[in-house]
Motif scaffolding. Structure first.
Motif, PDB file in Angstrom:
ATOM      1  N   GLU A   3       0.721  -1.051  -0.067  1.00 41.76           N
ATOM      2  CA  GLU A   3      -0.025  -0.137  -0.017  1.00 41.76           C
ATOM      3  C   GLU A   3       0.912   1.184  -0.007  1.00 41.76           C
ATOM      4  N   LEU A   4       0.370   2.352  -0.252  1.00 46.80           N
ATOM      5  CA  LEU A   4       1.083   3.566  -0.203  1.00 46.80           C
ATOM      6  C   LEU A   4       1.416   3.826   1.336  1.00 46.80           C
ATOM      7  N   ARG A   5       2.894   4.036   1.213  1.00 42.58           N
ATOM      8  CA  ARG A   5       3.516   4.081   2.541  1.00 42.58           C
ATOM      9  C   ARG A   5       3.163   5.230   3.425  1.00 42.58           C
ATOM     10  N   ALA A  42     -19.250  17.007  -6.511  1.00 37.67           N
ATOM     11  CA  ALA A  42     -18.558  15.783  -7.084  1.00 37.67           C
ATOM     12  C   ALA A  42     -17.193  15.879  -6.655  1.00 37.67           C
ATOM     13  N   MET A  43     -16.484  16.989  -6.602  1.00 34.88           N
ATOM     14  CA  MET A  43     -15.091  17.166  -6.071  1.00 34.88           C
ATOM     15  C   MET A  43     -14.818  16.650  -4.735  1.00 34.88           C
ATOM     16  N   LEU A  44     -15.747  17.020  -4.010  1.00 37.17           N
ATOM     17  CA  LEU A  44     -15.525  16.601  -2.510  1.00 37.17           C
ATOM     18  C   LEU A  44     -15.714  15.031  -2.201  1.00 37.17           C
ATOM     19  N   VAL A  45     -16.531  14.355  -3.005  1.00 36.53           N
ATOM     20  CA  VAL A  45     -16.875  12.758  -3.080  1.00 36.53           C
ATOM     21  C   VAL A  45     -15.512  12.335  -3.669  1.00 36.53           C
ATOM     22  N   PHE A  46     -15.022  12.903  -4.682  1.00 37.51           N
ATOM     23  CA  PHE A  46     -13.772  12.220  -5.183  1.00 37.51           C
ATOM     24  C   PHE A  46     -12.297  12.482  -4.274  1.00 37.51           C
ATOM     25  N   ILE A  47     -12.388  13.666  -3.568  1.00 35.47           N
ATOM     26  CA  ILE A  47     -11.447  13.765  -2.592  1.00 35.47           C
ATOM     27  C   ILE A  47     -11.441  12.626  -1.578  1.00 35.47           C
ATOM     28  N   GLY A  48     -12.802  12.335  -1.112  1.00 35.40           N
ATOM     29  CA  GLY A  48     -12.871  11.325  -0.046  1.00 35.40           C
ATOM     30  C   GLY A  48     -12.598   9.900  -0.567  1.00 35.40           C
ATOM     31  N   ILE A  49     -12.875   9.758  -1.869  1.00 31.48           N
ATOM     32  CA  ILE A  49     -12.400   8.214  -2.402  1.00 31.48           C
ATOM     33  C   ILE A  49     -10.849   8.312  -2.453  1.00 31.48           C
ATOM     34  N   TYR A  50     -10.401   9.598  -2.929  1.00 34.06           N
ATOM     35  CA  TYR A  50      -8.976   9.813  -2.989  1.00 34.06           C
ATOM     36  C   TYR A  50      -8.144   9.197  -1.777  1.00 34.06           C
ATOM     37  N   PHE A  51      -8.716   9.755  -0.743  1.00 33.08           N
ATOM     38  CA  PHE A  51      -7.898   9.480   0.435  1.00 33.08           C
ATOM     39  C   PHE A  51      -8.226   8.358   0.899  1.00 33.08           C
ATOM     40  N   TYR A  52      -9.316   7.558   0.671  1.00 33.42           N
ATOM     41  CA  TYR A  52      -9.645   6.326   1.179  1.00 33.42           C
ATOM     42  C   TYR A  52      -8.705   5.231   0.292  1.00 33.42           C
ATOM     43  N   CYS A  53      -8.514   5.576  -0.919  1.00 35.08           N
ATOM     44  CA  CYS A  53      -7.724   4.774  -1.758  1.00 35.08           C
ATOM     45  C   CYS A  53      -6.336   4.775  -1.319  1.00 35.08           C
ATOM     46  N   PHE A  54      -5.776   6.033  -0.687  1.00 34.80           N
ATOM     47  CA  PHE A  54      -4.411   5.964  -0.131  1.00 34.80           C
ATOM     48  C   PHE A  54      -4.205   4.938   1.042  1.00 34.80           C
ATOM     49  N   LEU A  56      -5.590   2.194   1.257  1.00 32.77           N
ATOM     50  CA  LEU A  56      -6.029   0.575   0.940  1.00 32.77           C
ATOM     51  C   LEU A  56      -4.650   0.041   0.390  1.00 32.77           C
ATOM     52  N   PRO A  57      -4.575  -1.353   0.599  1.00 32.71           N
ATOM     53  CA  PRO A  57      -3.688  -2.286  -0.148  1.00 32.71           C
ATOM     54  C   PRO A  57      -4.131  -2.210  -1.552  1.00 32.71           C
ATOM     55  N   THR A  58      -2.983  -2.473  -2.494  1.00 31.00           N
ATOM     56  CA  THR A  58      -3.319  -2.506  -4.007  1.00 31.00           C
ATOM     57  C   THR A  58      -4.291  -3.523  -4.435  1.00 31.00           C
ATOM     58  N   ASP A  59      -4.539  -4.656  -3.772  1.00 30.29           N
ATOM     59  CA  ASP A  59      -5.245  -5.666  -4.115  1.00 30.29           C
ATOM     60  C   ASP A  59      -6.680  -5.116  -3.720  1.00 30.29           C
ATOM     61  N   ARG A  60      -7.069  -3.973  -3.079  1.00 30.97           N
ATOM     62  CA  ARG A  60      -8.505  -3.404  -2.796  1.00 30.97           C
ATOM     63  C   ARG A  60      -8.525  -1.896  -3.305  1.00 30.97           C
ATOM     64  N   MET A  61      -7.949  -1.813  -4.471  1.00 26.92           N
ATOM     65  CA  MET A  61      -7.886  -0.467  -4.921  1.00 26.92           C
ATOM     66  C   MET A  61      -8.999  -0.338  -6.125  1.00 26.92           C
ATOM     67  N   ALA A  62      -9.511  -1.411  -6.517  1.00 29.21           N
ATOM     68  CA  ALA A  62      -9.996  -1.341  -8.022  1.00 29.21           C
ATOM     69  C   ALA A  62     -11.488  -0.750  -7.791  1.00 29.21           C
ATOM     70  N   TRP A  63     -12.263  -0.788  -6.879  1.00 33.24           N
ATOM     71  CA  TRP A  63     -13.511  -0.185  -6.854  1.00 33.24           C
ATOM     72  C   TRP A  63     -13.518   1.334  -6.509  1.00 33.24           C
ATOM     73  N   PRO A  64     -12.403   1.882  -5.593  1.00 33.63           N
ATOM     74  CA  PRO A  64     -12.382   3.168  -5.342  1.00 33.63           C
ATOM     75  C   PRO A  64     -11.575   3.724  -6.667  1.00 33.63           C
ATOM     76  N   ILE A  65     -10.791   3.213  -7.567  1.00 30.75           N
ATOM     77  CA  ILE A  65     -10.263   3.576  -8.354  1.00 30.75           C
ATOM     78  C   ILE A  65     -11.292   3.829  -9.763  1.00 30.75           C
ATOM     79  N   PHE A  66     -12.297   2.741  -9.713  1.00 29.29           N
ATOM     80  CA  PHE A  66     -13.688   2.875 -10.682  1.00 29.29           C
ATOM     81  C   PHE A  66     -14.538   4.243 -10.238  1.00 29.29           C
TER      82      PHE A  66
END
Length: 359
Positions: A3-5, A42-54, A56-66
């Motif tokens: 995951e991102l360190r 939309a930007m605020l929701v995007f930022i929330g998903i962005y931080f959430y993705c940060f 997560l381990p890489t094998d769980r990033m698919a849905w946030p990226i989508f």
């Protein structure tokens, strides 16, 4: 999966500067209040998903990226600054997946942006040109970050393995040192106690008092040596230790000869030699049926040699933990131990004059 360190997560806010490309059209174009609210939400929701993705381990990033990709597509007809949102999708895709999958995803993002440019059209003629450059560049950054973090983890694992091995070696050293020190000390205590007991039985009180005083000194020295063993065994030097060992042998009833010139060597090898000779002398006192012990020093052009010989029977001699520790101690310094049992029991120690580079 990686995951991102944590260090990168702390700086996640800084990476949001790219959203300036998304905010600028909101300021410059004559949008209605409703459109502005929709784009900001939309930007605020995007930022929330962005931080959430940060987080997560890489094998769980698919849905946030989508999810980030879907928001980017949804706002593109309104705001061509969505190229900034697509760039974050490119980064996480480059970071999360092996290069074949990442390349396919980036091409998919580029194809999506091409469709928006050519079919429904956008408010910005250069949307596709700038978008492709930004998305591909940031995706490459994501890929580089993936490789950098992989290298950092491997480096950390190597450092941890080195530390683990160093700890193991240090524990083995302390165990050997304690074995040698306590073996020598307990043998001396037993010997002094037996002598004092015998002298008390003969009413030789002054001699018994002398043995008990020496017994007290031995106990104090032993306590000090045990404490010092955790940071490296300290001794009085080879010459002084030889005099102490000679006295021990004489107290145990062995006539003793020390011949040759003890070598002048560095502290690391001197300590190894002191502990090795101490262990071997202790073995003589414990196990030998003879009455004479000789410690002989010699040297050649490349090595120092020490030979410890007693004239007792070697019929029942067997290697124990102490002798195994002596062998290991010298082998770590590039030395050797040889045993002969033809006439009495002889142990020959050899140390190189030059330490090996990996020693």
């Amino acid at each position: 999966m990686s995951e991102l360190r944590s260090n990168d997560q702390k700086h996640a806010w800084i990476y949001l500067f790219n959203l300036g490309f998304y905010i600028l059209p909101i300021v410059l174009y004559p949008y209605s209040l409703f459109q502005v609210i929709v784009m900001l939400a939309a930007m605020l929701v995007f930022i929330g998903i962005y931080f959430y993705c940060f987080s997560l381990p890489t094998d769980r990033m698919a849905w946030p990226i989508f999810g980030m990709f879907a928001i980017s597509c949804a706002v593109t007809p309104l705001n061509p600054g969505s190229v900034a949102l697509f760039s974050y999708v490119g980064f996480f895709v480059g970071f999360a997946y092996r290069w074949q999958v990442a390349l396919a995803c980036v091409l998919g993002v580029v194809a999506t942006m091409t469709w928006f440019q050519l079919v429904p059209g956008t408010h910005w003629d250069l949307f596709l040109h700038y978008g492709v450059v930004i998305v591909v560049t940031v995706a490459i950054f994501g890929r580089v970050e993936r490789l950098r973090q992989r290298h950092a983890r491997e480096k950390e694992k190597s450092a941890e393995e080195i530390e683990r091995l160093a700890t193991s070696v240090e524990r083995e050293r302390i165990a050997r040192d304690l074995h040698d020190i306590l073996g020598h000390t307990l043998s001396s205590i037993i010997l002094k106690s037996d002598l004092a007991k015998a002298q008390l039985g003969k009413q030789q009180y002054d001699d018994a008092a002398k043995q008990l005083a020496e017994l007290s000194d031995i106990a104090r020295n032993s306590l000090s040596q045990v404490r010092q063993s955790v940071s490296g065994y300290k001794h009085g030097g080879l010459q002084l230790e030889l005099r102490r060992l000679e006295q021990r042998l004489q107290d145990a009833g062995f006539s003793t000869t020390i011949s040759g010139a003890p070598p002048q060597i560095d502290s690391q090898r001197e300590t190894a030699l002191v502990l090795a000779i101490t262990e071997l002398v202790t073995n003589v006192i414990r196990h030998s049926s003879g009455e004479h012990c000789e410690i002989h020093f010699n040297e050649s052009a490349d090595t120092y040699q020490v030979r410890i010989t007693d004239n007792g029977s070697a019929m029942n001699a067997a290697d124990g933990n102490g002798l195994a520790g002596v062998k290991l101690r010298l082998q770590e310094l590039g030395g050797d131990v040889a045993i002969k049992t033809q006439a009495g029991y002889e142990v020959a120690l050899t140390l190189p004059k030059q330490l090996e580079s990996n020693a």
